[in-house]
Design a protein around this motif. Structure first.
Motif, short mmCIF file in Angstrom:
data_model
loop_
_atom_site.label_atom_id
_atom_site.label_comp_id
_atom_site.label_asym_id
_atom_site.label_seq_id
_atom_site.Cartn_x
_atom_site.Cartn_y
_atom_site.Cartn_z
N VAL A 386 0.83 -1.22 0.00
CA VAL A 386 0.00 0.00 0.00
C VAL A 386 0.85 1.25 0.00
O VAL A 386 0.35 2.35 -0.14
N ILE A 387 2.14 1.11 0.22
CA ILE A 387 3.00 2.28 0.30
C ILE A 387 3.35 2.79 -1.10
O ILE A 387 3.41 2.01 -2.07
N ASP A 388 3.53 4.10 -1.23
CA ASP A 388 4.04 4.71 -2.46
C ASP A 388 4.96 5.85 -2.07
O ASP A 388 5.18 6.11 -0.88
N ALA A 389 5.51 6.53 -3.06
CA ALA A 389 6.48 7.59 -2.78
C ALA A 389 5.86 8.72 -1.97
O ALA A 389 6.49 9.28 -1.06
N SER A 493 9.93 4.62 10.04
CA SER A 493 10.28 5.21 8.73
C SER A 493 11.28 4.34 7.99
O SER A 493 11.23 4.23 6.76
N ALA A 494 12.22 3.70 8.69
CA ALA A 494 13.19 2.84 8.01
C ALA A 494 12.49 1.64 7.40
O ALA A 494 12.77 1.22 6.26
N ASP A 495 11.52 1.04 8.17
CA ASP A 495 10.76 -0.07 7.63
C ASP A 495 9.93 0.37 6.42
O ASP A 495 9.81 -0.35 5.44
N ALA A 498 12.14 0.50 3.43
CA ALA A 498 12.40 -0.85 2.92
C ALA A 498 11.20 -1.38 2.14
O ALA A 498 11.35 -2.00 1.08
N LEU A 499 9.98 -1.12 2.65
CA LEU A 499 8.77 -1.56 1.93
C LEU A 499 8.67 -0.88 0.57
O LEU A 499 8.29 -1.51 -0.43
N LEU A 500 8.98 0.42 0.49
CA LEU A 500 8.93 1.12 -0.79
C LEU A 500 9.98 0.59 -1.75
O LEU A 500 9.73 0.44 -2.96
N ASP A 501 11.19 0.23 -1.21
CA ASP A 501 12.23 -0.34 -2.07
C ASP A 501 11.75 -1.66 -2.64
O ASP A 501 11.97 -1.97 -3.83
N THR A 502 11.07 -2.49 -1.76
CA THR A 502 10.53 -3.77 -2.24
C THR A 502 9.48 -3.53 -3.33
O THR A 502 9.45 -4.23 -4.36
N ARG A 503 8.62 -2.54 -3.14
CA ARG A 503 7.58 -2.22 -4.14
C ARG A 503 8.22 -1.74 -5.45
O ARG A 503 7.81 -2.14 -6.55
N THR A 504 9.26 -0.92 -5.30
CA THR A 504 9.93 -0.40 -6.50
C THR A 504 10.54 -1.53 -7.30
O THR A 504 10.46 -1.57 -8.54
#
Length: 875
Positions: A386-389, A493-495, A498-504
């Motif tokens: 569900v996370i985005d930039a 925020s660090a987690d 990491a979630l956004l990096d996984t999504r990217t």
């Protein structure tokens, strides 16, 4: 007249302004638009013209908007022997004050002050001159009228003449008034004279009419007597015309019998001519039949000879066509063999291409199958993420805000520093802590903190109540940060990063997998691609099984393409040979066809020629059976003789009719009949006219025409006298007016010279020594000559017209200056003047200003930078 000072308050958009002016010299008032420069001069007009109680529109226009105050104007003016200060405030709060300092002191207020100023202006100021000496931009194009009394007096004195006084002007006014009764300004008679002339013309016409009426009555009596004598002559003429008509009618009847004989002879001649024409036509038709038979026999012989000549050509054409057909048959066989060889080579080449295509498509299919699991894994990750930039940016911003709020909390919270002097265990808010000697521990107190040293002390530290706002901000920042982390499914925020990096990474894998699938599938589906591979395998397998063993299959794709190219070359050569053979066969066939057509045409012509010959000979035989050739000739000769005899008889009858001259006799009979009819008509008209004249004479005599004639003559004499009286007065006043006009024009021509000289002196500063002008009767510039070229004022450029308008006003002001004159006022003039001409105009203005007062209003100060000795006032 001189303006020494102007002051305005609450005037339109001007809160307060005051400007002083020297009696001679130049004052330049400069400032942007809407600063009230023009309003200063308008204020002088308003204070002189309108009372303080006036409701005129011009007064209403200067009342400040949104203020309950009356506009005020105060001026210091010199007019002739008078020097005065005049102030006025319009309603609300109207007030007028006049203080005269020369020639003797006076002080007046209200209506008395207003009326006194009007008397001074009327006595000492030439208002026409005051208006003429103003110039605003563009007004110089329509010249000011300088035919004003003050200028005229100044010019007359400058020319050495005597100034005309009030008696002379009053006499001229009386002459003008009297002249206007009888003559228009253009010198044409006015209604008074025209009406008198028209009355005289009417009376003259009435008198002439009465005299003519008497003369008409006398003529009518004479005409009755003449008509009675004429009636006797008309009766004798009618009797003679009747006898002549009867005699001529008898002669016309005799001629009609001769005309019948002529008609019969003409008809006989026409019948004989027709018989002769028919005989002639029969002989000509017989000659045509003979000629047609001979011509048909000749045509038949020509066709038979042409058929004999064409026989060898037909045989040769048939032989060449047979040879071309044999060659075409052989070329077709060679072409068929070459085509089969090419088809076989092309099929082998396609077989090898299909083999290569199977390998390539199999590789595409394998890449797609490998990309599909990768696409599925990436899609699954993206579906659960569900996370985005934007959300990450919000989390990091909330984290920074939380850190700032925490720092603010720490700065405002009490701080407790604990230093151990020996080993000791303490409890801070129920949390035990062991400390060694010299250990230090510092903590911030956000609410209430309890510090316990066992068996020794309990310490409570409470934060100040003033920290509530900081604490609330901290709690709000922490709540927002934790809420955003929950939305992203992250612990911090660090987690979240990491979630956004996984999504990217998943998005990148998804995009690459989709690109691979799209690139390899192209316009197919996976099933279609697999099916296409299967079909290609099936085709190549079937081709291997069905292909003949000889010639052997090429070992690879390159060999197959070489064999295909060689087979195509052989096939192309065979095709070219076949096309040549087909062309030759077609050519020989066409030649044979043409020969056959020509033969058929000759056969048809032979048949037609034989039929034509038979028909012509048959028609000639039938015609001769009906009548021999000699018989036709004899019939034509007899008919020709009959025509000659009938023509002679017709000519003799016509000559007899011509001798009788029937046309002349008919004309005489017609004329005699018309004379008889006219005589009767004239006699009847004579009787009618004679009767009408008798009735008219009796009627007019009863009305008294002599008395009417006498009355008309009396009225004529009366009107003639009145016209003579008016004509004499009009002629006298016209003569007097012409004499006075001539002498006034001579005086004007004499005193206009100083004005012209003054304008030219100023103009030479601007235009050079070759500058000259002429003036019209109103002392306006009519023409300008410069360097030998003369132009009418209207032909000049806009800038030149405005410059001359300004120079004329300056010249006028300098001439009338000894008598007081009026100030020259320029309001943003010279807008169409180039920089070089502006410099020279500045010198001319400076020269003139030595003898008069010049006021310049401008929003472009640089335009008058070349005006020397000028005093500048900024607004």
């Amino acid at each position: 007249m001189r303006i020494r000072r102007i002051k305005v308050q609450n005037y339109a958009g001007i809160a307060e302004a005051e400007v002083s002016f020297p009696s001679e010299g130049i004052t330049i008032i400069e400032g942007p638009n809407e600063t009230g420069k023009t309003s200063l001069i308008e204020a002088v007009d308003l204070i002189l013209e309108f009372q303080d109680s006036s409701s005129h529109r011009k007064v209403k226009d200067i009342v400040p908007v949104g203020k309950d105050v009356g506009p005020e104007v105060e001026v210091d003016i010199t007019a002739g022997i008078y020097e005065f200060t005049y102030s006025k405030r319009w309603k609300p709060g109207p007030k007028t004050v006049l203080v005269i300092s020369k020639p003797q002191r006076e002080q007046l207020t209200g209506r008395d002050a207003h009326d006194r100023v009007r008397e001074i202006i009327k006595e000492a100021v030439d208002v026409t001159l005051w208006n003429a000496l103003r110039l605003v931009q563009g007004e110089g194009l329509t010249q000011a009228g300088f035919d004003v009394s003050s200028l005229g007096q100044a010019l007359d004195l400058a020319a050495g003449g005597d100034v005309a006084g009030d008696r002379e002007e009053a006499l001229w006014d009386r002459i003008e008034t009297e002249y206007a009764k009888y003559w228009t300004p253009g010198g044409k008679p006015k209604n008074t004279l025209r009406e008198a002339e028209q009355a005289f013309e009417q009376a003259q016409a009435d008198a002439d009419s009465a005299k003519a009426h008497l003369r008409d009555l006398d003529n009518a009596a004479d005409e009755i007597e003449r008509l009675e004598l004429a009636a006797q002559d008309l009766e004798l003429a009618a009797e003679k015309a009747a006898n002549d008509a009867k005699s001529l009618a008898d002669r016309v009847s005799a001629i009609e019998k001769i005309r019948h004989v002529v008609t019969a002879a003409q008809q006989e001649l026409e019948r004989a001519t027709l018989v002769h024409k028919n005989a002639q036509n029969d002989r000509l038709r017989r000659a045509e039949l003979v000629k047609a038979a001979e011509s048909a026999q000749q045509d038949l012989g020509s066709v038979i000879a042409e058929i004999d000549r064409s026989a060898p050509l037909r045989k040769n054409s048939e032989e060449r066509a047979a040879e071309a057909r044999d060659a075409l048959k052989k070329a077709r066989a060679v072409w068929s063999n070459a085509q089969q060889a090419f088809e076989r080579a092309r099929a082998d080449s396609e077989y090898h291409r299909h083999k290569i295509g199977i390998e390539l498509q199999t590789e595409r299919l394998d890449r797609i199958k490998a990309a599909q699991p990768r696409l599925a894994r990436a899609s699954k990750v993206l579906e659960s993420s569900v996370i985005d930039a934007d959300l990450l940016a919000g989390i990091e911003a909330a984290y920074l805000e939380l850190a700032r709020a925490q720092a603010a909390e720490d700065r405002t919270s009490p701080s407790v520093a604990i230093t151990a002097l020996r080993e000791v265990q303490i409890t801070i808010d129920d949390t035990p802590m062991d400390m060694s000697p010299d250990d230090e521990h510092t903590l911030a107190v956000h609410d209430t903190t309890r510090i316990i040293v066992p068996d020794i002390l309990t310490l409570s530290v409470t934060a100040s109540a003033d920290r509530t706002e900081v604490a609330d901000h901290l709690e709000a920042a922490r709540a927002r940060y934790e809420d955003l982390c929950r939305q992203a499914g992250a612990t911090d925020s660090a987690d979240a990063r990491a979630l956004l990096d996984t999504r990217t990474a998943a998005e990148r894998d998804q995009a690459e997998a989709r690109a691979t699938i799209k690139r390899d599938l192209r316009d197919l589906t996976l099933e279609e691609l697999a099916d296409k591979v299967h079909q290609q395998v099936t085709l190549t397998t079937e081709y291997e099984q069905n292909r003949a063993a000889e010639p052997p299959m090429p070992i690879d794709d390159n060999t197959a393409r070489d064999l295909e190219t060689a087979a195509q070359l052989l096939m192309n050569d065979a095709r070219a040979a076949l096309e040549r053979a087909e062309a030759l066969a077609e050519q020989t066939a066409e030649e044979t066809k043409e020969v056959d057509i020509a033969g058929a045409s000759l056969a048809a012509r032979l048949e037609i020629a034989r039929a034509t010959t038979d028909s012509a000979e048959k028609a000639l035989v039938e015609a001769r059976d009906e009548s021999a050739d000699e018989q036709l000739i004899e019939t034509e000769v007899a008919a020709e003789s009959a025509v000659a005899q009938a023509k002679l008889s017709a000519e003799e009858a016509a000559a007899k009719l011509a001798d009788a001259d029937p046309d002349t006799l008919t004309a005489l009979l017609t004329n005699a009949t018309n004379v008889l009819r006219r005589a009767g008509t004239d006699l009847e008209r004579n009787k009618t006219l004679s009767q009408e004249l008798r009735i008219r004479l009796r009627h007019d005599t009863e009305r008294g025409p002599a008395r009417d004639h006498d009355e008309a003559m009396s009225e004529l004499e009366k009107v003639r006298g009145e016209l003579q009286r008016l004509t004499d007065r009009a002629t006298a006043i016209e003569l007097l007016h012409d004499v006075f006009t001539r002498h006034r024009q001579q005086a004007r021509d004499r005193y206009a010279q100083p004005f012209r000289t003054q304008i030219e002196n100023l103009g030479k500063i601007v235009y050079g020594s070759g500058f000259e002008i002429t003036l019209d009767d109103n002392l306006s510039i009519e023409t300008r000559t410069m360097d030998g070229t003369t132009l009418d004022f209207e032909q000049l450029s806009t800038g030149a017209q405005e410059q001359l308008g300004l120079l004329a006003r300056l010249a006028c002001a300098t001439l009338v200056a000894p008598e007081g004159g009026a100030p020259v006022i320029f309001d943003d003039a010279l807008g169409w003047t180039d920089p070089q001409r502006l410099a020279r105009m500045g010198a001319a203005i400076s020269t003139a200003a030595d003898a008069c007062q010049v006021i310049i209003l401008t929003c472009v100060p640089d335009r008058y930078a070349a005006v020397g000795n000028a005093r500048t006032v900024s607004m």
